[in-house]
Scaffold this motif. Structure first.
Motif, PDB file in Angstrom:
ATOM      1  N   GLU A   8      -5.420   6.869  -7.831  1.00 26.07           N
ATOM      2  CA  GLU A   8      -5.700   8.141  -8.494  1.00 26.07           C
ATOM      3  C   GLU A   8      -6.949   8.077  -9.368  1.00 26.07           C
ATOM      4  O   GLU A   8      -7.750   8.992  -9.409  1.00 26.07           O
ATOM      5  CB  GLU A   8      -4.499   8.568  -9.343  1.00 26.07           C
ATOM      6  CG  GLU A   8      -4.695   9.906 -10.020  1.00 26.07           C
ATOM      7  CD  GLU A   8      -3.486  10.318 -10.839  1.00 26.07           C
ATOM      8  OE1 GLU A   8      -3.686  10.830 -11.947  1.00 26.07           O
ATOM      9  OE2 GLU A   8      -2.352  10.119 -10.371  1.00 26.07           O
ATOM     10  N   LYS A   9      -7.125   6.963 -10.070  1.00 27.02           N
ATOM     11  CA  LYS A   9      -8.266   6.800 -10.981  1.00 27.02           C
ATOM     12  C   LYS A   9      -9.399   5.999 -10.358  1.00 27.02           C
ATOM     13  O   LYS A   9     -10.439   5.797 -10.982  1.00 27.02           O
ATOM     14  CB  LYS A   9      -7.822   6.087 -12.272  1.00 27.02           C
ATOM     15  CG  LYS A   9      -6.739   6.796 -13.027  1.00 27.02           C
ATOM     16  CD  LYS A   9      -7.273   7.993 -13.745  1.00 27.02           C
ATOM     17  CE  LYS A   9      -6.162   8.592 -14.607  1.00 27.02           C
ATOM     18  NZ  LYS A   9      -6.583   9.781 -15.274  1.00 27.02           N
ATOM     19  N   ASP A  10      -9.182   5.474  -9.141  1.00 25.96           N
ATOM     20  CA  ASP A  10     -10.144   4.615  -8.456  1.00 25.96           C
ATOM     21  C   ASP A  10     -10.548   3.426  -9.337  1.00 25.96           C
ATOM     22  O   ASP A  10     -11.716   3.094  -9.472  1.00 25.96           O
ATOM     23  CB  ASP A  10     -11.375   5.413  -8.016  1.00 25.96           C
ATOM     24  CG  ASP A  10     -12.205   4.653  -6.981  1.00 25.96           C
ATOM     25  OD1 ASP A  10     -11.624   3.842  -6.227  1.00 25.96           O
ATOM     26  OD2 ASP A  10     -13.434   4.862  -6.947  1.00 25.96           O
ATOM     27  N   LEU A  11      -9.528   2.833  -9.967  1.00 26.88           N
ATOM     28  CA  LEU A  11      -9.737   1.658 -10.812  1.00 26.88           C
ATOM     29  C   LEU A  11      -9.228   0.421 -10.095  1.00 26.88           C
ATOM     30  O   LEU A  11      -8.072   0.374  -9.665  1.00 26.88           O
ATOM     31  CB  LEU A  11      -8.997   1.805 -12.144  1.00 26.88           C
ATOM     32  CG  LEU A  11      -9.473   2.911 -13.067  1.00 26.88           C
ATOM     33  CD1 LEU A  11      -8.528   3.049 -14.255  1.00 26.88           C
ATOM     34  CD2 LEU A  11     -10.880   2.620 -13.540  1.00 26.88           C
ATOM     35  N   ASN A  12     -10.083  -0.574  -9.977  1.00 24.71           N
ATOM     36  CA  ASN A  12      -9.720  -1.812  -9.289  1.00 24.71           C
ATOM     37  C   ASN A  12      -9.729  -2.959 -10.292  1.00 24.71           C
ATOM     38  O   ASN A  12     -10.704  -3.138 -11.025  1.00 24.71           O
ATOM     39  CB  ASN A  12     -10.711  -2.091  -8.159  1.00 24.71           C
ATOM     40  CG  ASN A  12     -10.203  -3.131  -7.201  1.00 24.71           C
ATOM     41  OD1 ASN A  12      -9.041  -3.520  -7.231  1.00 24.71           O
ATOM     42  ND2 ASN A  12     -11.072  -3.582  -6.326  1.00 24.71           N
ATOM     43  N   ASP A  66       0.836  -1.195   0.000  1.00 25.03           N
ATOM     44  CA  ASP A  66       0.000   0.000   0.000  1.00 25.03           C
ATOM     45  C   ASP A  66       0.874   1.250   0.000  1.00 25.03           C
ATOM     46  O   ASP A  66       1.766   1.386   0.839  1.00 25.03           O
ATOM     47  CB  ASP A  66      -0.901  -0.021   1.244  1.00 25.03           C
ATOM     48  CG  ASP A  66      -2.001   1.019   1.209  1.00 25.03           C
ATOM     49  OD1 ASP A  66      -2.175   1.702   0.182  1.00 25.03           O
ATOM     50  OD2 ASP A  66      -2.702   1.142   2.235  1.00 25.03           O
ATOM     51  N   ASN A  67       0.620   2.137  -0.964  1.00 27.42           N
ATOM     52  CA  ASN A  67       1.283   3.441  -0.983  1.00 27.42           C
ATOM     53  C   ASN A  67       0.304   4.467  -1.556  1.00 27.42           C
ATOM     54  O   ASN A  67      -0.884   4.183  -1.697  1.00 27.42           O
ATOM     55  CB  ASN A  67       2.611   3.393  -1.760  1.00 27.42           C
ATOM     56  CG  ASN A  67       2.453   3.071  -3.217  1.00 27.42           C
ATOM     57  OD1 ASN A  67       1.398   3.283  -3.816  1.00 27.42           O
ATOM     58  ND2 ASN A  67       3.502   2.546  -3.821  1.00 27.42           N
ATOM     59  N   ASN A  68       0.768   5.663  -1.886  1.00 30.55           N
ATOM     60  CA  ASN A  68      -0.124   6.713  -2.391  1.00 30.55           C
ATOM     61  C   ASN A  68      -0.705   6.394  -3.766  1.00 30.55           C
ATOM     62  O   ASN A  68      -1.768   6.887  -4.113  1.00 30.55           O
ATOM     63  CB  ASN A  68       0.609   8.057  -2.460  1.00 30.55           C
ATOM     64  CG  ASN A  68       0.921   8.582  -1.084  1.00 30.55           C
ATOM     65  OD1 ASN A  68       0.259   8.243  -0.108  1.00 30.55           O
ATOM     66  ND2 ASN A  68       1.942   9.419  -0.990  1.00 30.55           N
ATOM     67  N   ALA A  69      -0.011   5.585  -4.556  1.00 38.09           N
ATOM     68  CA  ALA A  69      -0.437   5.326  -5.934  1.00 38.09           C
ATOM     69  C   ALA A  69      -1.330   4.091  -6.081  1.00 38.09           C
ATOM     70  O   ALA A  69      -2.225   4.064  -6.926  1.00 38.09           O
ATOM     71  CB  ALA A  69       0.777   5.167  -6.832  1.00 38.09           C
ATOM     72  N   TYR A  70      -1.082   3.048  -5.273  1.00 35.51           N
ATOM     73  CA  TYR A  70      -1.830   1.811  -5.470  1.00 35.51           C
ATOM     74  C   TYR A  70      -1.977   1.014  -4.175  1.00 35.51           C
ATOM     75  O   TYR A  70      -1.281   1.237  -3.194  1.00 35.51           O
ATOM     76  CB  TYR A  70      -1.160   0.931  -6.529  1.00 35.51           C
ATOM     77  CG  TYR A  70       0.177   0.356  -6.094  1.00 35.51           C
ATOM     78  CD1 TYR A  70       0.255  -0.853  -5.400  1.00 35.51           C
ATOM     79  CD2 TYR A  70       1.367   1.017  -6.371  1.00 35.51           C
ATOM     80  CE1 TYR A  70       1.474  -1.365  -4.989  1.00 35.51           C
ATOM     81  CE2 TYR A  70       2.585   0.509  -5.971  1.00 35.51           C
ATOM     82  CZ  TYR A  70       2.628  -0.685  -5.278  1.00 35.51           C
ATOM     83  OH  TYR A  70       3.833  -1.189  -4.864  1.00 35.51           O
ATOM     84  N   TYR A  71      -2.913   0.057  -4.232  1.00 38.02           N
ATOM     85  CA  TYR A  71      -3.084  -0.938  -3.171  1.00 38.02           C
ATOM     86  C   TYR A  71      -3.152  -2.295  -3.857  1.00 38.02           C
ATOM     87  O   TYR A  71      -3.946  -2.496  -4.785  1.00 38.02           O
ATOM     88  CB  TYR A  71      -4.362  -0.673  -2.373  1.00 38.02           C
ATOM     89  CG  TYR A  71      -4.681  -1.770  -1.383  1.00 38.02           C
ATOM     90  CD1 TYR A  71      -3.944  -1.908  -0.214  1.00 38.02           C
ATOM     91  CD2 TYR A  71      -5.709  -2.667  -1.625  1.00 38.02           C
ATOM     92  CE1 TYR A  71      -4.230  -2.923   0.689  1.00 38.02           C
ATOM     93  CE2 TYR A  71      -6.004  -3.676  -0.734  1.00 38.02           C
ATOM     94  CZ  TYR A  71      -5.267  -3.802   0.421  1.00 38.02           C
ATOM     95  OH  TYR A  71      -5.544  -4.819   1.310  1.00 38.02           O
TER      96      TYR A  71
END
Length: 115
Positions: free
Chosen positions: A74-78, A53-58
């Motif tokens: 950033e894009k809320d794409l899972n 987990d960081n600022n860019a992704y999980y």
């Protein structure tokens, strides 16, 4: 909770071999540490769950259910990623696991070894 215990983190695949010293916090069945400005968690109960987990992704990998998810914050794409294989072993406070995702050419092995 045990804090800031020295461990050696090794990440290997066919194309790379990374060896770093990390400080690990152990709580219940969870090993937490920072590597590459990213919080890593390895939780072992009846299965292994690996999270980054960081600022860019999980990123979350579940060995029992053979599931992996990747969230671009950033894009809320899972994205759900198929897990081809995932195996792990824990002995004392040392953990080794190997996994291969659908999106990868080679398996990745991660070892966390108490110094």
């Amino acid at each position: 909770m045990e804090k800031d215990l020295p461990y050696t983190l090794t990440i290997t695949s066919k194309d790379f071999n990374i060896v770093e010293e990390v400080l690990v916090n152990i709580s219940a069945h969870c090993y937490s540490f920072y590597y590459d400005n990213t919080l890593n968690k390895i939780t072992i109960t009846n299965n292994l769950i690996y999270e980054r987990d960081n600022n860019a992704y999980y990123f979350k990998l579940d060995s029992h259910n053979k599931e992996c998810s990747y969230l671009f914050k950033e894009k809320d794409l899972n994205f759900a990623i198929k897990v081809h294989s995932c195996n792990y072993a824990k002995k004392d406070n040392n953990i080794t696991f190997t996994y291969k995702l659908e999106s990868q050419e080679e398996e990745i092995t991660i070892t966390l070894e108490r110094k």
